[in-house]
Design a protein around this motif. Sequence first.
Motif, mmCIF file in Angstrom:
data_model
loop_
_atom_site.group_PDB
_atom_site.id
_atom_site.type_symbol
_atom_site.label_atom_id
_atom_site.label_comp_id
_atom_site.label_asym_id
_atom_site.label_seq_id
_atom_site.Cartn_x
_atom_site.Cartn_y
_atom_site.Cartn_z
ATOM 1 N N ARG A 1 0.820 -1.199 0.000
ATOM 2 C CA ARG A 1 0.000 0.000 0.000
ATOM 3 C C ARG A 1 0.861 1.257 0.000
ATOM 4 O O ARG A 1 0.473 2.264 -0.579
ATOM 5 N N LEU A 3 3.840 1.702 -1.411
ATOM 6 C CA LEU A 3 4.308 1.928 -2.773
ATOM 7 C C LEU A 3 3.172 2.425 -3.672
ATOM 8 O O LEU A 3 3.370 3.334 -4.475
ATOM 9 N N CYS A 4 1.997 1.872 -3.533
ATOM 10 C CA CYS A 4 0.851 2.296 -4.346
ATOM 11 C C CYS A 4 0.507 3.758 -4.098
ATOM 12 O O CYS A 4 0.217 4.494 -5.044
ATOM 13 N N GLU A 5 0.512 4.186 -2.851
ATOM 14 C CA GLU A 5 0.222 5.591 -2.533
ATOM 15 C C GLU A 5 1.238 6.515 -3.182
ATOM 16 O O GLU A 5 0.877 7.535 -3.756
ATOM 17 N N ALA A 7 3.223 5.808 -5.733
ATOM 18 C CA ALA A 7 3.204 5.668 -7.194
ATOM 19 C C ALA A 7 2.015 6.402 -7.817
ATOM 20 O O ALA A 7 2.066 6.777 -8.991
ATOM 21 N N ALA A 8 0.962 6.619 -7.044
ATOM 22 C CA ALA A 8 -0.207 7.334 -7.558
ATOM 23 C C ALA A 8 0.109 8.798 -7.849
ATOM 24 O O ALA A 8 -0.585 9.436 -8.644
ATOM 25 N N ARG A 22 -2.856 7.705 5.101
ATOM 26 C CA ARG A 22 -3.317 7.023 3.895
ATOM 27 C C ARG A 22 -3.054 5.527 3.896
ATOM 28 O O ARG A 22 -3.809 4.763 3.309
ATOM 29 N N VAL A 23 -1.988 5.096 4.531
ATOM 30 C CA VAL A 23 -1.607 3.682 4.473
ATOM 31 C C VAL A 23 -2.063 2.911 5.719
ATOM 32 O O VAL A 23 -2.534 1.789 5.618
#
Length: 69
Positions: A1, A3-5, A7-8, A22-23
Amino acid sequence: RLLCEMAAAPHRVFSRETLLQRVWDHGFFGDERIVDVHIRRLRTKVERDPSAPRVVVTVRGLGYRLDPQ
């Protein structure tokens, strides 16, 4: 999560507080330094040389930024 935050919104600087919210959800009670621990673990997976990061970069005094190559 984590990395996804990041990368967004590549190249955006995320503070520890923002990443915690956020995570880990708003109900997380603990030290913001947990973000540092997870950033270090993430670097071992995505960096060629985790001791000299080029993808997950620390922005001194502000937080962390993802610089995809």
